[in-house]
Design a protein around this motif. Structure first.
Motif, PDB file in Angstrom:
ATOM      1  N   ARG A  46       0.820  -1.210   0.000  1.00  0.00           N
ATOM      2  CA  ARG A  46       0.000   0.000   0.000  1.00  0.00           C
ATOM      3  C   ARG A  46       0.857   1.265   0.000  1.00  0.00           C
ATOM      4  O   ARG A  46       0.521   2.261  -0.637  1.00  0.00           O
ATOM      5  N   LEU A 129      -0.651   6.561   4.710  1.00  0.00           N
ATOM      6  CA  LEU A 129      -1.045   5.384   5.487  1.00  0.00           C
ATOM      7  C   LEU A 129      -1.620   5.876   6.814  1.00  0.00           C
ATOM      8  O   LEU A 129      -1.015   6.719   7.483  1.00  0.00           O
ATOM      9  N   LYS A 132      -7.981   7.538   7.078  1.00  0.00           N
ATOM     10  CA  LYS A 132      -9.099   6.598   7.040  1.00  0.00           C
ATOM     11  C   LYS A 132     -10.422   7.282   6.737  1.00  0.00           C
ATOM     12  O   LYS A 132     -10.599   8.478   6.961  1.00  0.00           O
ATOM     13  N   GLN A 138      -8.744   2.335   5.577  1.00  0.00           N
ATOM     14  CA  GLN A 138      -7.713   3.088   4.868  1.00  0.00           C
ATOM     15  C   GLN A 138      -8.250   3.676   3.563  1.00  0.00           C
ATOM     16  O   GLN A 138      -8.973   3.025   2.813  1.00  0.00           O
TER      17      GLN A 138
END
Length: 230
Positions: A46, A129, A132, A138
Protein backbone atom coordinates in the motif's frame (compact mmCIF):
# COMPACT_ATOMS: atom_id res chain seq x y z
CA UNK A 1 -27.57 23.40 -29.53
CA UNK A 2 -25.72 20.40 -31.01
CA UNK A 3 -24.23 17.85 -28.62
CA UNK A 4 -20.45 17.62 -29.04
CA UNK A 5 -18.87 14.68 -27.21
CA UNK A 6 -15.09 14.56 -26.92
CA UNK A 7 -13.08 11.55 -25.76
CA UNK A 8 -9.66 12.66 -24.54
CA UNK A 9 -6.55 10.70 -23.62
CA UNK A 10 -3.01 11.14 -22.40
CA UNK A 11 -1.93 13.12 -25.45
CA UNK A 12 -3.92 16.18 -24.45
CA UNK A 13 -2.36 16.29 -20.97
CA UNK A 14 1.16 15.61 -22.25
CA UNK A 15 1.26 19.14 -23.67
CA UNK A 16 0.75 20.45 -20.14
CA UNK A 17 3.83 18.56 -18.99
CA UNK A 18 1.97 15.68 -17.37
CA UNK A 19 3.61 12.32 -17.84
CA UNK A 20 1.66 9.75 -19.79
CA UNK A 21 2.79 7.31 -17.07
CA UNK A 22 3.53 4.37 -19.32
CA UNK A 23 6.87 4.35 -21.11
CA UNK A 24 7.71 2.44 -24.27
CA UNK A 25 8.98 -0.45 -22.16
CA UNK A 26 5.62 -0.76 -20.45
CA UNK A 27 6.77 0.66 -17.12
CA UNK A 28 4.98 3.44 -15.29
CA UNK A 29 7.56 5.83 -13.86
CA UNK A 30 9.92 2.84 -13.49
CA UNK A 31 7.31 0.53 -11.94
CA UNK A 32 5.61 -2.49 -13.39
CA UNK A 33 2.03 -1.41 -14.00
CA UNK A 34 0.63 -4.20 -11.84
CA UNK A 35 2.68 -2.97 -8.87
CA UNK A 36 1.01 0.44 -8.77
CA UNK A 37 -2.26 0.13 -10.67
CA UNK A 38 -3.94 -3.11 -9.64
CA UNK A 39 -5.81 -4.42 -6.60
CA UNK A 40 -3.04 -7.01 -6.22
CA UNK A 41 -0.38 -4.31 -6.09
CA UNK A 42 -2.40 -2.44 -3.47
CA UNK A 43 -2.72 -5.48 -1.25
CA UNK A 44 0.97 -6.25 -1.66
CA UNK A 45 2.40 -2.79 -0.93
CA UNK A 46 0.00 0.00 0.00
CA UNK A 47 2.81 2.41 0.83
CA UNK A 48 4.32 2.08 -2.67
CA UNK A 49 0.95 2.64 -4.35
CA UNK A 50 0.12 5.65 -2.21
CA UNK A 51 3.52 7.18 -2.89
CA UNK A 52 3.18 6.60 -6.64
CA UNK A 53 -0.08 8.54 -6.80
CA UNK A 54 1.10 11.13 -4.30
CA UNK A 55 3.96 11.96 -6.67
CA UNK A 56 1.57 12.12 -9.64
CA UNK A 57 -0.73 14.38 -7.64
CA UNK A 58 2.15 16.63 -6.59
CA UNK A 59 3.22 16.99 -10.22
CA UNK A 60 -0.33 17.85 -11.30
CA UNK A 61 -0.96 20.49 -8.63
CA UNK A 62 0.75 23.25 -10.57
CA UNK A 63 0.01 21.96 -14.08
CA UNK A 64 -1.96 24.34 -16.25
CA UNK A 65 -4.44 23.52 -18.99
CA UNK A 66 -3.06 24.03 -22.47
CA UNK A 67 -4.75 25.56 -25.50
CA UNK A 68 -6.53 22.28 -26.36
CA UNK A 69 -8.20 22.13 -22.95
CA UNK A 70 -9.09 25.82 -23.14
CA UNK A 71 -10.55 25.62 -26.64
CA UNK A 72 -12.70 22.61 -25.75
CA UNK A 73 -14.08 24.62 -22.83
CA UNK A 74 -14.61 27.64 -25.09
CA UNK A 75 -16.65 25.51 -27.54
CA UNK A 76 -19.37 25.44 -24.88
CA UNK A 77 -20.38 28.84 -26.28
CA UNK A 78 -21.57 27.12 -29.46
CA UNK A 79 -22.16 23.49 -28.48
CA UNK A 80 -23.45 21.36 -25.66
CA UNK A 81 -20.04 19.85 -24.86
CA UNK A 82 -19.40 16.76 -22.77
CA UNK A 83 -15.82 15.63 -22.18
CA UNK A 84 -15.24 11.93 -21.61
CA UNK A 85 -11.67 11.59 -20.44
CA UNK A 86 -9.36 8.69 -19.75
CA UNK A 87 -7.13 11.10 -17.82
CA UNK A 88 -7.23 11.32 -14.04
CA UNK A 89 -5.94 14.91 -13.84
CA UNK A 90 -8.22 17.93 -13.41
CA UNK A 91 -7.06 20.01 -16.38
CA UNK A 92 -10.43 19.98 -18.15
CA UNK A 93 -12.04 21.37 -15.02
CA UNK A 94 -9.28 23.95 -14.61
CA UNK A 95 -9.89 25.03 -18.21
CA UNK A 96 -13.57 25.59 -17.50
CA UNK A 97 -15.29 22.57 -19.00
CA UNK A 98 -18.57 22.14 -17.15
CA UNK A 99 -19.40 18.52 -18.01
CA UNK A 100 -16.57 16.02 -17.55
CA UNK A 101 -16.89 12.24 -17.21
CA UNK A 102 -13.74 10.67 -15.75
CA UNK A 103 -13.61 7.06 -16.90
CA UNK A 104 -10.53 6.04 -14.96
CA UNK A 105 -11.06 8.00 -11.77
CA UNK A 106 -9.83 11.30 -10.40
CA UNK A 107 -6.39 11.96 -8.98
CA UNK A 108 -7.57 14.58 -6.49
CA UNK A 109 -10.08 12.31 -4.79
CA UNK A 110 -9.70 9.45 -2.29
CA UNK A 111 -11.93 6.42 -1.83
CA UNK A 112 -12.75 4.20 1.11
CA UNK A 113 -11.42 0.66 0.84
CA UNK A 114 -14.41 -0.57 2.85
CA UNK A 115 -17.17 1.29 1.01
CA UNK A 116 -16.44 2.42 -2.58
CA UNK A 117 -19.35 4.87 -2.42
CA UNK A 118 -17.42 6.96 0.12
CA UNK A 119 -15.31 9.40 -1.89
CA UNK A 120 -13.47 12.42 -0.50
CA UNK A 121 -11.54 15.36 -1.96
CA UNK A 122 -7.78 15.28 -1.44
CA UNK A 123 -6.55 18.55 -0.01
CA UNK A 124 -3.00 19.05 -1.15
CA UNK A 125 -1.17 16.12 -2.69
CA UNK A 126 -0.89 13.35 -0.08
CA UNK A 127 -2.91 10.35 0.96
CA UNK A 128 -1.01 8.77 3.85
CA UNK A 129 -1.05 5.38 5.49
CA UNK A 130 -3.42 5.85 8.40
CA UNK A 131 -5.73 8.25 6.56
CA UNK A 132 -9.10 6.60 7.04
CA UNK A 133 -12.70 6.97 5.99
CA UNK A 134 -15.55 7.50 8.44
CA UNK A 135 -15.88 3.72 8.74
CA UNK A 136 -12.28 3.39 9.89
CA UNK A 137 -10.88 1.98 6.64
CA UNK A 138 -7.71 3.09 4.87
CA UNK A 139 -8.23 5.55 2.04
CA UNK A 140 -6.98 4.58 -1.43
CA UNK A 141 -6.59 6.58 -4.63
CA UNK A 142 -9.89 7.13 -6.45
CA UNK A 143 -8.50 5.43 -9.54
CA UNK A 144 -9.89 2.60 -11.66
CA UNK A 145 -7.12 0.01 -11.59
CA UNK A 146 -6.46 -2.80 -14.04
CA UNK A 147 -8.89 -5.63 -13.36
CA UNK A 148 -11.55 -3.33 -11.88
CA UNK A 149 -14.89 -2.37 -13.37
CA UNK A 150 -15.26 1.08 -14.96
CA UNK A 151 -18.20 2.57 -13.04
CA UNK A 152 -18.70 5.54 -15.39
CA UNK A 153 -18.73 3.42 -18.56
CA UNK A 154 -22.52 3.19 -18.81
CA UNK A 155 -22.84 6.95 -18.52
CA UNK A 156 -20.15 7.38 -21.18
CA UNK A 157 -21.91 4.98 -23.56
CA UNK A 158 -25.22 6.80 -23.13
CA UNK A 159 -23.47 10.09 -23.83
CA UNK A 160 -21.76 8.72 -26.96
CA UNK A 161 -25.05 7.36 -28.27
CA UNK A 162 -26.63 10.82 -27.98
CA UNK A 163 -23.77 12.69 -29.68
CA UNK A 164 -24.46 14.89 -32.70
CA UNK A 165 -20.69 15.22 -33.20
CA UNK A 166 -18.02 12.96 -31.70
CA UNK A 167 -14.30 13.67 -31.39
CA UNK A 168 -11.34 11.63 -30.19
CA UNK A 169 -8.36 13.68 -29.04
CA UNK A 170 -4.93 12.50 -27.91
CA UNK A 171 -5.51 8.80 -27.43
CA UNK A 172 -4.18 5.71 -29.17
CA UNK A 173 -7.53 3.94 -28.68
CA UNK A 174 -5.78 0.90 -27.26
CA UNK A 175 -7.35 0.90 -23.79
CA UNK A 176 -10.74 -0.75 -23.62
CA UNK A 177 -13.60 -0.31 -22.93
CA UNK A 178 -12.99 3.42 -23.56
CA UNK A 179 -11.57 2.77 -27.02
CA UNK A 180 -14.89 1.33 -28.18
CA UNK A 181 -16.96 4.44 -27.43
CA UNK A 182 -16.73 5.77 -30.98
CA UNK A 183 -18.54 2.64 -32.16
CA UNK A 184 -21.66 3.69 -30.23
CA UNK A 185 -22.16 6.72 -32.45
CA UNK A 186 -24.65 6.58 -35.30
CA UNK A 187 -23.15 6.24 -38.78
CA UNK A 188 -24.36 9.70 -39.81
CA UNK A 189 -22.67 11.44 -36.86
CA UNK A 190 -19.60 13.49 -37.91
CA UNK A 191 -16.51 12.12 -36.20
CA UNK A 192 -13.05 13.60 -35.69
CA UNK A 193 -9.88 11.68 -34.90
CA UNK A 194 -7.03 13.85 -33.62
CA UNK A 195 -3.64 12.49 -32.58
CA UNK A 196 0.02 12.95 -33.35
CA UNK A 197 0.02 9.28 -34.42
CA UNK A 198 -3.39 8.32 -35.72
CA UNK A 199 -4.71 4.97 -34.51
CA UNK A 200 -6.11 2.48 -37.00
CA UNK A 201 -9.89 2.26 -36.97
CA UNK A 202 -12.35 0.12 -38.91
CA UNK A 203 -13.77 1.86 -41.95
CA UNK A 204 -16.54 4.24 -40.89
CA UNK A 205 -18.58 7.03 -42.41
CA UNK A 206 -18.15 10.73 -41.73
CA UNK A 207 -14.67 10.42 -40.19
CA UNK A 208 -12.24 13.34 -40.42
CA UNK A 209 -8.65 12.48 -39.50
CA UNK A 210 -6.32 15.19 -38.24
CA UNK A 211 -2.75 13.99 -37.67
CA UNK A 212 -1.47 16.58 -35.23
CA UNK A 213 -0.82 17.18 -31.55
CA UNK A 214 -3.90 17.92 -29.51
CA UNK A 215 -3.52 21.72 -29.36
CA UNK A 216 -3.08 22.06 -33.14
CA UNK A 217 -5.71 19.46 -33.99
CA UNK A 218 -8.44 20.91 -31.79
CA UNK A 219 -7.95 24.31 -33.46
CA UNK A 220 -8.41 22.68 -36.87
CA UNK A 221 -11.50 20.82 -35.67
CA UNK A 222 -13.01 24.03 -34.29
CA UNK A 223 -12.41 25.76 -37.63
CA UNK A 224 -14.17 22.94 -39.49
CA UNK A 225 -17.10 22.96 -37.08
CA UNK A 226 -17.58 26.70 -37.48
CA UNK A 227 -17.04 26.71 -41.26
CA UNK A 228 -19.67 24.00 -41.73
CA UNK A 229 -22.06 25.76 -39.35
CA UNK A 230 -22.84 22.65 -37.31
Amino acid sequence: MKRLVVLTGAGISAESGISTFRDQNGLWEGHDVMEVASPEGWHKNRELVLDFYNQRRKACLNAKPNSAHLLLADLEKDFDVTIITQNVDDLHEKAGSSKVIHLHGELFKAQSTADPSLVYPVNGWEIKLGDKCEKGSQLRPFIVWFGEQVPMMESAINTAEQADIFAVVGTSLLVYPAAGLIMYCSAEVPKFLIDIKLPVLPAMQNLTKIEAKASTGVVKMAEILRDRHF
